[in-house]
Write a protein that holds these residues in place. Structure first.
Motif, short mmCIF file in Angstrom:
data_model
loop_
_atom_site.label_atom_id
_atom_site.label_comp_id
_atom_site.label_asym_id
_atom_site.label_seq_id
_atom_site.Cartn_x
_atom_site.Cartn_y
_atom_site.Cartn_z
N VAL A 59 0.86 -1.13 -0.06
CA VAL A 59 0.13 0.06 0.02
C VAL A 59 0.99 1.15 0.20
N ARG A 60 1.85 1.19 0.73
CA ARG A 60 2.79 2.41 0.98
C ARG A 60 3.59 2.75 -0.25
N ARG A 61 3.86 1.74 -0.83
CA ARG A 61 4.95 1.76 -2.11
C ARG A 61 3.89 2.32 -3.39
N LEU A 62 2.55 2.38 -3.35
CA LEU A 62 1.69 2.91 -4.19
C LEU A 62 1.31 4.34 -4.04
N ASP A 63 1.84 5.05 -3.14
CA ASP A 63 1.91 6.56 -3.11
C ASP A 63 2.76 7.08 -3.90
N HIS A 64 2.09 8.02 -4.93
CA HIS A 64 2.54 8.69 -5.92
C HIS A 64 2.98 7.92 -7.36
N THR A 65 2.09 6.62 -7.48
CA THR A 65 2.31 5.83 -8.57
C THR A 65 1.12 5.79 -9.46
N VAL A 66 1.40 5.58 -10.76
CA VAL A 66 -0.11 5.43 -11.44
C VAL A 66 -0.43 4.15 -11.41
N VAL A 67 -1.69 3.97 -11.24
CA VAL A 67 -2.39 2.73 -10.88
C VAL A 67 -3.52 2.69 -11.94
N ALA A 68 -4.40 1.53 -11.91
CA ALA A 68 -5.59 1.35 -12.51
C ALA A 68 -6.65 0.95 -11.71
N ALA A 90 -2.15 7.33 -7.62
CA ALA A 90 -2.52 7.00 -6.24
C ALA A 90 -1.64 7.93 -5.39
N ARG A 91 -2.48 8.41 -4.24
CA ARG A 91 -1.57 8.98 -3.10
C ARG A 91 -2.33 8.73 -1.81
N LEU A 92 -1.44 8.28 -0.84
CA LEU A 92 -1.78 7.96 0.51
C LEU A 92 -2.26 9.20 1.11
N LEU A 93 -3.47 9.10 1.73
CA LEU A 93 -3.99 10.12 2.65
C LEU A 93 -3.49 9.99 4.01
N VAL A 94 -3.15 11.14 4.25
CA VAL A 94 -2.35 11.21 5.71
C VAL A 94 -2.73 12.47 6.74
N TRP A 110 -15.21 -4.99 3.20
CA TRP A 110 -15.69 -6.49 3.40
C TRP A 110 -14.70 -7.27 4.19
N ALA A 111 -13.44 -6.85 3.94
CA ALA A 111 -12.30 -7.65 4.31
C ALA A 111 -12.24 -7.44 5.81
N PRO A 112 -11.78 -8.54 6.65
CA PRO A 112 -11.48 -8.59 7.93
C PRO A 112 -10.38 -7.71 8.45
N GLY A 113 -10.35 -7.44 9.59
CA GLY A 113 -9.15 -6.42 10.02
C GLY A 113 -9.49 -5.10 9.83
N PRO A 114 -8.39 -4.47 10.68
CA PRO A 114 -8.31 -2.81 10.40
C PRO A 114 -8.08 -2.55 9.00
N ARG A 115 -8.65 -1.39 8.70
CA ARG A 115 -8.39 -0.64 7.34
C ARG A 115 -8.04 0.85 7.69
N ASP A 116 -6.81 0.74 8.01
CA ASP A 116 -6.22 1.91 8.64
C ASP A 116 -5.35 2.83 7.50
N GLN A 117 -5.26 2.51 6.28
CA GLN A 117 -4.75 3.22 5.25
C GLN A 117 -5.53 3.39 4.25
N THR A 118 -5.59 4.87 3.88
CA THR A 118 -6.61 5.35 2.87
C THR A 118 -5.68 5.83 1.54
N LEU A 119 -6.22 5.29 0.62
CA LEU A 119 -5.58 5.63 -0.86
C LEU A 119 -6.52 6.57 -1.57
N ALA A 120 -6.11 7.39 -2.27
CA ALA A 120 -6.95 7.94 -3.23
C ALA A 120 -6.49 7.98 -4.66
N ILE A 121 -7.13 7.69 -5.42
CA ILE A 121 -7.00 7.75 -6.83
C ILE A 121 -7.37 8.56 -7.63
#
Length: 136
Positions: A59-68, A90-94, A110-121
């Motif tokens: 997830v952190r590696r996607l910050d400032h990369t092009v994704v689809a 993509a950018r990691l929201l902090v 829907w996935a279990p566990g914490p979802r504590d990273q937010t990515l915006a595309i």
């Protein structure tokens, strides 16, 4: 009797309207020089696709990369459906204000566990196609 098919290109508004009908899409990115695809829940906000993700190292590696990001709906029986593909950076929201603005309790992962990273595309490019089948 045979079926006639038609492939229709969708405009920006049609693409967004169809995306809003679904809760899950596929994030497409490069992970260590290999293609990677992850099914994820998403929301749309003002020209962005918002993803709440877990603490995976990629997830952190996607910050400032092009994704689809791809969303679709396929009816195998009718042999019809549609697909929308977004391409953008993509950018990691902090920033706490951005995180609060983009948290949406109605669209939980829907996935279990914490979802504590937010990515915006950022929606820099959006394309869509719809396959229609009609009896003729």
């Amino acid at each position: 009797m045979h079926n006639a098919t038609e492939l229709e290109s969708l405009d920006y508004k049609q693409c967004l309207a169809l995306m809003r009908t679904q809760a899950v899409g596929r994030l497409v990115f490069t992970d260590h020089a290999l293609p990677a695809v992850r099914p994820v829940n998403f929301t749309l906000r003002q020209g962005e696709v918002i993803l709440r993700l877990g603490r995976s190292p990629w997830v952190r590696r996607l910050d400032h990369t092009v994704v689809a990001f791809e969303v679709d709906q396929i009816d195998q029986t009718a042999q019809a459906g549609w697909s929308v593909v977004v391409v953008g950076k993509a950018r990691l929201l902090v920033d706490i204000d951005e995180l609060v603005t983009n948290s949406d309790p109605l669209h939980r992962s829907w996935a279990p566990g914490p979802r504590d990273q937010t990515l915006a595309i950022d929606i820099e490019q959006i394309t869509g196609r719809r396959l229609l089948t009609a009896a003729s």
